[in-house]
Design a protein around this motif. Structure first.
Motif, PDB file in Angstrom:
ATOM      1  N   LEU A  26       0.835  -1.202   0.000  1.00 40.10           N
ATOM      2  CA  LEU A  26       0.000   0.000   0.000  1.00 40.10           C
ATOM      3  C   LEU A  26       0.869   1.252   0.000  1.00 40.10           C
ATOM      4  CD1 LEU A  26      -2.666   1.507   0.169  1.00 40.10           C
ATOM      5  CD2 LEU A  26      -2.611   1.200   2.670  1.00 40.10           C
ATOM      6  N   GLY A  27       1.914   1.251   0.803  1.00 39.73           N
ATOM      7  CA  GLY A  27       2.802   2.403   0.858  1.00 39.73           C
ATOM      8  C   GLY A  27       3.433   2.692  -0.490  1.00 39.73           C
ATOM      9  N   LYS A  28       3.854   1.648  -1.180  1.00 36.42           N
ATOM     10  CA  LYS A  28       4.448   1.839  -2.506  1.00 36.42           C
ATOM     11  C   LYS A  28       3.412   2.348  -3.506  1.00 36.42           C
ATOM     12  CE  LYS A  28       8.188  -1.540  -2.021  1.00 36.42           C
ATOM     13  NZ  LYS A  28       8.788  -2.795  -2.525  1.00 36.42           N
ATOM     14  N   ARG A  29       2.173   1.894  -3.367  1.00 46.32           N
ATOM     15  CA  ARG A  29       1.109   2.390  -4.243  1.00 46.32           C
ATOM     16  C   ARG A  29       0.826   3.862  -3.971  1.00 46.32           C
ATOM     17  NH1 ARG A  29      -3.584  -0.755  -2.694  1.00 46.32           N
ATOM     18  NH2 ARG A  29      -4.741   0.522  -4.177  1.00 46.32           N
ATOM     19  N   ILE A  30       0.908   4.261  -2.709  1.00 42.25           N
ATOM     20  CA  ILE A  30       0.711   5.660  -2.351  1.00 42.25           C
ATOM     21  C   ILE A  30       1.780   6.527  -3.022  1.00 42.25           C
ATOM     22  CG2 ILE A  30       0.894   7.318  -0.445  1.00 42.25           C
ATOM     23  CD1 ILE A  30      -0.504   5.212   1.319  1.00 42.25           C
ATOM     24  N   VAL A  31       3.023   6.086  -2.955  1.00 37.30           N
ATOM     25  CA  VAL A  31       4.120   6.834  -3.570  1.00 37.30           C
ATOM     26  C   VAL A  31       3.974   6.856  -5.090  1.00 37.30           C
ATOM     27  CG1 VAL A  31       6.614   6.863  -3.972  1.00 37.30           C
ATOM     28  CG2 VAL A  31       5.729   6.427  -1.676  1.00 37.30           C
TER      29      VAL A  31
END
Length: 228
Positions: A26-31
């Motif tokens: 999820l964090g990578k998708r946010i970035v």
């Protein structure tokens, strides 16, 4: 160099985020989608609500990673400067001749950006455009001094210092090494902006980088020739 870079992790100041976005999908998708959305809308129109809609998640999930969209911009620009620093270090580390080293450094710092396949969730070309268009918004704030104390701009300052040291390796008596170093790094962004938007006052063609201009500027300032 490429095999070495593929094993690197981009480390960002932990004070910039609440939870490391590199620690989860999820964090990578946010970035990844922050880059896409800021590039599409501009930073001023970018919101966590719009980002949540784009990634199919609610705003609260984004707030678990970042306190504000300002911190997202700081994170993205810090990532870019760190990535650029890695390229600079690995490309110039084995060059002993100080003139050849600074010439190569100018190429790295001013050239057009291409996609780096080692970081699949980061579009470096779009990220570079965000840095060109939006970077000044990360530090032209009332909080800049406090954020500077917290190390938000440490990587950028370290990059300037690396070029400063290369300048002094060529001419230890040059008085304005920091000024020249920051002029190259910041000026390259500005020249890319002029090329893309204010074409009537740019000497560059659409696909041209300002590399030759900054080589000319630095070498004339240091009174040396690229042929030495």
């Amino acid at each position: 160099m490429q095999s070495l870079l593929s094993n690197l992790k981009i480390n960002i100041n932990e004070k910039i985020y609440l939870k490391d976005p590199e620690s989860s999908a999820l964090g990578k998708r946010i970035v990844e989608n922050s880059i896409l959305l800021i590039d599409e809308l501009g930073f001023d129109a970018f919101t966590f609500k719009k980002l949540g809609a784009k990634i199919g998640s609610n705003e609260s999930s984004i707030y678990r990673y970042f306190e504000s969209k300002h911190n997202v911009l700081i994170y993205l620009t810090s990532w870019y400067w760190t990535w650029l620093e890695y390229q600079l270090v690995f490309t110039t580390n084995s060059i002993e001749n100080p003139i050849q080293k600074i010439e190569k450094a100018i190429v790295i710092l001013t050239r057009n950006t291409v996609i780096d396949s080692d970081f699949s969730h980061i579009n470096e070309v779009l990220l570079k455009q965000i840095v060109i268009n939006e970077y000044s918004k990360s530090y032209l704030t009332k909080e800049v001094d406090d954020e500077n104390k917290d190390g938000y701009f440490k990587v950028y300052k370290r990059l300037v210092t690396r070029l400063h040291d290369m300048i002094l390796a060529v001419d230890a008596n040059y008085t304005y090494a920091f000024s020249l170093a920051s002029t190259v790094i910041d000026g390259a962004l500005h020249q890319h902006f002029l090329k893309d938007h204010f074409t009537t006052i740019s000497d560059l063609k659409p696909e041209e980088s300002p590399t030759n201009y900054f080589k000319d500027l630095v070498f004339k300032s240091l009174n040396i020739s690229t042929h030495e």
